[in-house]
Scaffold this active site. Structure first.
Site, PDB file in Angstrom:
ATOM      1  N   LYS A 231      26.473  52.457  23.895  1.00 24.83           N
ATOM      2  CA  LYS A 231      25.900  51.179  24.321  1.00 24.83           C
ATOM      3  C   LYS A 231      24.424  51.097  23.939  1.00 24.83           C
ATOM      4  CE  LYS A 231      29.013  50.320  28.228  1.00 24.83           C
ATOM      5  NZ  LYS A 231      29.490  48.989  27.820  1.00 24.83           N
TER       6      LYS A 231
ATOM      7  N   LYS B  21      36.605  49.604  41.401  1.00 20.52           N
ATOM      8  CA  LYS B  21      37.441  48.555  40.821  1.00 20.52           C
ATOM      9  C   LYS B  21      37.670  47.451  41.846  1.00 20.52           C
ATOM     10  CE  LYS B  21      39.966  50.799  37.119  1.00 20.52           C
ATOM     11  NZ  LYS B  21      39.448  49.809  36.160  1.00 20.52           N
TER      12      LYS B  21
ATOM     13  N   GLU C 134      33.578  46.939  38.441  1.00 20.19           N
ATOM     14  CA  GLU C 134      34.525  46.124  37.682  1.00 20.19           C
ATOM     15  C   GLU C 134      35.239  45.168  38.631  1.00 20.19           C
ATOM     16  OE1 GLU C 134      36.688  48.447  34.305  1.00 20.19           O
ATOM     17  OE2 GLU C 134      36.551  49.793  36.021  1.00 20.19           O
TER      18      GLU C 134
ATOM     19  N   LYS D 254      38.868  60.643  25.563  1.00 17.35           N
ATOM     20  CA  LYS D 254      39.069  61.164  26.907  1.00 17.35           C
ATOM     21  C   LYS D 254      40.398  60.637  27.463  1.00 17.35           C
ATOM     22  CE  LYS D 254      36.784  57.683  29.806  1.00 17.35           C
ATOM     23  NZ  LYS D 254      37.809  57.517  30.812  1.00 17.35           N
TER      24      LYS D 254
ATOM     25  N   HIS E 272      31.455  59.217  32.245  1.00 15.56           N
ATOM     26  CA  HIS E 272      30.470  58.162  31.979  1.00 15.56           C
ATOM     27  C   HIS E 272      29.210  58.294  32.838  1.00 15.56           C
ATOM     28  CE1 HIS E 272      33.529  56.426  29.585  1.00 15.56           C
ATOM     29  NE2 HIS E 272      34.190  55.823  30.538  1.00 15.56           N
TER      30      HIS E 272
ATOM     31  N   ARG F 256      54.066  57.128  15.389  1.00 15.34           N
ATOM     32  CA  ARG F 256      55.492  57.462  15.250  1.00 15.34           C
ATOM     33  C   ARG F 256      56.314  56.263  14.792  1.00 15.34           C
ATOM     34  NH1 ARG F 256      58.016  61.357  19.786  1.00 15.34           N
ATOM     35  NH2 ARG F 256      59.663  61.164  18.233  1.00 15.34           N
TER      36      ARG F 256
END
EC number: 1.1.1.49
Length: 466
Positions: A174, A328, A208, A140, A232, A44
């Site tokens: 991967k 996480k 992570e 996604k 995943h 945009r």
């Protein structure tokens, strides 16, 4: 490779700048993009092409290792920009005019929020950009549950056939994941052992060290189950456990994955209470709590960690537990698959395990029991390592974009795969909405809540860390 027109919706967005354009640049310098290909960036923002290239250079080059200015100029010379409002039909007429009628291979990448997918598809179809020579790549998340996923899929299906739709999951690009089917199909040692008779359990972990960072608003409405498990991790699980088809073509692979996902044991409230752990990180050391992150709702119950014991109800895997976990703000960042082989009772605790490292290392290791050096017959464990980092590694987005240009759907999700995965996850989400099972907590920078260790320990196992 044949020529192509690559149209990117959402070209000024974070994903485009961090992943998509660096991948296209890498494909260019690797020699995989033909010179007759064109890249049309859209969003945009009211840029002209020159202004967009300046924006691209400032935000995207920093994500490219060893970017060569001459090569970058060569790459960006083939990019043009068009400002598009996804709700304005006139802008799509302009897009069609810019592409022209001669292109035989058009790839349209939707790096936009899924809420705009349906309107974009409708307007593309209105100007004829849904013919057989057009393919669309969808990012996604596709829905927040089974119903919303079906709504998106059904609406898009009004304008595009399934063979034109490429639902992207970068984990499937991967190198280690791509290697998994070859490892299973073409190595008789593993092919003969890949069943319940020889495998004790399977573990899939994706950790992570990062917290939610700037994605607080998105993540608080999503959580680890939707963000990682539904797509995943279930895709990884399906590739680990599916039957190897006679041909490794796209249709056969997707059919085998779907068959496997349909064989997952459904989880009712009783199973969820004992086999599913959800948790949220709390303050520890210099790390703040999830609830203290930006754009997180007060007293949010969103999970940042999930561990699940899953089972597959088919003859090949019946009785073999599959332990999956993701989180996480963990102690380390890694993603791995662990295949723990069985051993005779008399030889325990010595047993072999195959570890497929997805990140940060790209390698496969086989854990073996060997004799210790010296005047002894005692055993010790050593790893036989296949290091794939020393070879040419194509980055996931580069591989998948090239696959889409070439028309190869093998590493993309079929709509039925996603819907079956949502059907398996939905009862867990419903259980949590009704507060039937508790939310646990874990210190930021740790290996997760103690309950996740108890989940696997009660079966006599332990997680493999690092």
């Amino acid at each position: 490779m044949q020529g192509f027109d690559f149209i990117l919706f959402g070209a000024t967005g974070d994903l485009a700048m961090r992943k998509i354009f660096p991948s296209l640049y890498q494909a260019h310098i690797d020699g995989f993009l033909p010179s007759i290909g064109r890249i049309l960036a859209t969003s945009r923002s009211a840029f002209n092409t020159e202004q967009f290239i300046e924006e691209l250079s400032s935000k995207s080059k920093i994500h490219i290792k060893n970017c060569v200015d001459k090569k970058w100029e060569e790459f960006t010379h083939g990019i043009c920009y068009l400002s598009i409002n996804l709700n304005d039909e006139k802008d799509f007429i302009a897009l069609k005019e810019r592409i022209g009628d001669k292109s035989q291979n058009i790839v349209i990448y939707f790096s936009i929020s899924p809420e705009f997918f349906m309107q974009a598809c409708k307007n593309l179809a209105l100007v004829g950009l849904n013919r057989d020579n057009v393919k669309i790549i969808l990012e996604k998340p596709l829905g927040m549950d089974l119903h919303s996923c079906q709504v998106i899929n059904n609406e898009i299906a009004k304008y595009y056939d399934e063979k034109q739709i490429y639902r992207i999951d970068h984990y499937l690009g991967k190198e280690s994941i791509q290697n998994l089917l070859i490892l299973r199909a073409f190595n008789p040692i593993f092919a003969s052992l890949w069943n319940r008779k020889h495998i004790d359990y399977v573990e899939i972990s994706v950790f992570e060290t990062l917290g939610v960072e700037s994605r607080g608003e998105f993540y608080d409405n999503t959580g680890a189950l939707r963000d990682m498990v539904q797509n995943h991790i279930l895709q990884i699980l399906s590739l680990v456990a599916m039957k190897i088809p006679p041909n490794l073509d796209a249709e056969s692979i997707r059919k085998a994955k779907l068959e496997l996902l349909k064989a997952l044991k459904p989880l009712g409230d009783e199973n969820i209470a004992k086999d599913v752990i959800r948790a949220q990180y709390i303050k520890s050391g210099n790390f703040k709590a999830y609830l203290a992150e930006d754009n997180i709702k007060e007293n949010s119950q969103t999970e940042t960690f999930v561990a699940i014991k899953a089972e597959i109800l088919d003859d090949n895997w019946r009785g073999v537990p599959f332990y999956i976990r993701t989180g996480k703000r963990m102690a380390d960042s890694f993603a791995q698959i662990v295949i723990q082989f069985k051993n005779k009772e008399s030889l325990k605790p010595h047993s072999n395990k195959l570890i497929i490292h997805l990140q940060p290392d790209n390698q496969i290791s086989l854990n073996l029991s060997v004799k210790k050096n010296g005047k002894t017959m005692k055993c010790e464990e050593k790893d036989l390592i296949l290091n794939l980092n020393n070879t040419f590694i194509m980055q996931p987005y580069e591989r998948l974009i090239l696959d889409a240009i070439e028309g190869n759907q093998a590493s993309f999700n079929h709509k039925e795969e996603l819907e079956v995965a949502w059907a398996w996850v939905d009862p867990i989400l419903e259980n949590w909405r009704e507060h039937k099972t508790p939310l646990y907590f874990y210190p930021a920078g740790s290996l997760g809540p103690k309950e996740s260790f108890e989940l696997i320990k009660k079966d006599g196992y332990e997680w493999h860390n690092f």
